[in-house]
Scaffold this active site. Structure first.
Site, PDB file in Angstrom:
ATOM      1  N   ASN A 121      85.580  60.700  23.612  1.00  0.00           N
ATOM      2  CA  ASN A 121      86.899  61.357  24.311  1.00  0.00           C
ATOM      3  C   ASN A 121      86.878  62.696  23.890  1.00  0.00           C
ATOM      4  OD1 ASN A 121      89.940  61.527  24.931  1.00  0.00           O
ATOM      5  ND2 ASN A 121      88.661  61.218  26.716  1.00  0.00           N
ATOM      6  N   HIS A 167      87.183  66.814  22.906  1.00  0.00           N
ATOM      7  CA  HIS A 167      87.712  67.810  23.411  1.00  0.00           C
ATOM      8  C   HIS A 167      87.276  68.803  22.719  1.00  0.00           C
ATOM      9  CE1 HIS A 167      89.990  67.147  19.988  1.00  0.00           C
ATOM     10  NE2 HIS A 167      90.524  66.033  20.347  1.00  0.00           N
ATOM     11  N   HIS A 200      86.694  68.600  18.820  1.00  0.00           N
ATOM     12  CA  HIS A 200      85.327  68.014  18.476  1.00  0.00           C
ATOM     13  C   HIS A 200      84.047  69.033  18.536  1.00  0.00           C
ATOM     14  CE1 HIS A 200      87.606  64.385  19.960  1.00  0.00           C
ATOM     15  NE2 HIS A 200      87.260  64.016  18.679  1.00  0.00           N
ATOM     16  N   ASP A 253      93.330  65.921  10.785  1.00  0.00           N
ATOM     17  CA  ASP A 253      93.393  64.356   9.886  1.00  0.00           C
ATOM     18  C   ASP A 253      93.276  64.927   8.565  1.00  0.00           C
ATOM     19  OD1 ASP A 253      93.520  62.205  12.214  1.00  0.00           O
ATOM     20  OD2 ASP A 253      91.719  63.697  12.645  1.00  0.00           O
TER      21      ASP A 253
HETATM   22  O1  PAF Z   1      88.376  60.943  12.874  1.00  0.00           O
HETATM   23  C1  PAF Z   1      87.723  60.189  13.786  1.00  0.00           C
HETATM   24  O2  PAF Z   1      87.430  60.408  14.748  1.00  0.00           O
HETATM   25  C2  PAF Z   1      87.278  58.863  13.033  1.00  0.00           C
HETATM   26  O3  PAF Z   1      88.310  58.436  12.049  1.00  0.00           O
HETATM   27  C3  PAF Z   1      85.952  58.693  12.485  1.00  0.00           C
HETATM   28  C4  PAF Z   1      85.630  59.903  11.129  1.00  0.00           C
HETATM   29  C5  PAF Z   1      84.843  59.057  13.661  1.00  0.00           C
HETATM   30  C6  PAF Z   1      85.671  57.457  11.880  1.00  0.00           C
HETATM   31  O4  PAF Z   1      85.545  56.299  12.865  1.00  0.00           O
END
Ligand code: PAF
Length: 282
Positions: free
Chosen positions: A32, A34, A37, A152
């Site tokens: 998904n 955006h 990413h 995060d």
């Molecule tokens: O940040 C994320 O999207 C997830 O926690 C990751 C690092 C892909 C692990 O599943």
């Protein structure tokens, strides 16, 4: 872009490239995709010759009452975005490939610090799921560098610490938070909000920005700053999960003499639980 489901096939292809001296950069995702990413992909490209990404909605990092089943899955759209960004390899495994005996039976990897604070305190087992799957991916891809978004922040710190504890020869690069024009941090979970709700949800960032301004101007009454901000968020229909002022290094409560501080927040706005943070270096 090579799209591969088989871990050994991917590993072999990448080992061949590594033997030829190519530097491998890795961006794990849950899809998904955006702009946030895609900025990780761009950063990986700047630091490597070959960019590998993965899309896997990891069941081990979701709690029983969380949104695993409803998590937005948009594989076809994701593939075309990654192609446009010239990703070399995309790894798209299934649950059966990653956890052949089921997630409960699988070997797990757990960091014994940093994981019981902030999101870790509120989402028991979440970071065990993250470190386990990231370990599996690191063993398959064997990247030289891997990029994680600092939205995060706790995850970024935990992965950095895991790599250091387990002496993995991987450099972890943190990418700055990407935001909507109104300041709302980009997140796959913003999809659960209407455009009007996204505008209102930007108050989350405005609130932590205001705390940061106060701190920069010398206010060190952290408990009062937090209580006031929580009150504001509550009055605008947020349900605050946590709002804390912590040290960037270990996520312990910050004291007035600390210089590298993180303001971290998680709050529900309607159905989605949104997270955001702000680093301040005094
Ligand atoms: O940040 C994320 O999207 C997830 O926690 C990751 C690092 C892909 C692990 O599943």
């Amino acid at each position: 872009m090579n799209i591969i489901q088989d871990p050994l096939l991917l590993q072999n292809e990448l080992l061949k490239l590594k033997r030829r001296g190519k530097k491998i950069g890795f961006v794990p995702t849950m899809g998904n995709l955006h702009e946030g990413h895609l900025s990780l992909v761009e950063l990986a490209r700047q630091h490597s010759d070959i960019v590998v990404s993965s899309i896997f909605v990891n069941p081990m990092q979701f709690g029983p009452n969380e949104d695993y089943d409803n998590y937005p899955r948009t594989l076809e759209a994701d593939k075309s975005k990654l192609k446009q960004y010239n990703v070399d390899f995309l790894f798209t495994p299934t649950n059966e490939i990653i956890y052949p005996f089921g997630k409960e039976q699988h070997t797990s990897v757990q960091l014994n610090r940093l994981t019981n604070k902030l999101c870790g305190a509120k989402r028991p087992g979440h970071f065990k799921g993250v470190t386990t799957v990231v370990n599996i991916f690191f063993n398959i891809v064997q990247p030289d560098i891997a990029v994680f978004g600092k939205k995060d922040y706790q995850q970024f710190l935990i992965i950095q610490s895991m790599v250091s504890d387990l002496m993995m020869p991987i450099k972890i690069i943190g990418a700055e938070i990407k935001r909507e024009k109104n300041g709302l941090a980009l997140s796959s979970r913003n999809q659960y909000l209407t455009e009007a709700q996204k505008d209102s949800a930007s108050l989350l960032q405005q609130t932590i920005k205001e705390i940061a301004e106060n701190i920069k101007q010398g206010d060190r009454a952290y408990s009062e700053l937090i209580e006031r901000a929580k009150h504001t968020l509550l009055s605008y229909n947020f349900k605050v999960d946590y709002l804390e002022i912590v040290k960037q290094s270990d996520l312990e409560a910050a004291s007035p003499s600390d210089n590298s501080i993180l303001i971290a927040v998680a709050a529900w706005y309607g159905s989605p639980r949104l997270i955001d943070n702000l680093e301040i270096n005094l």
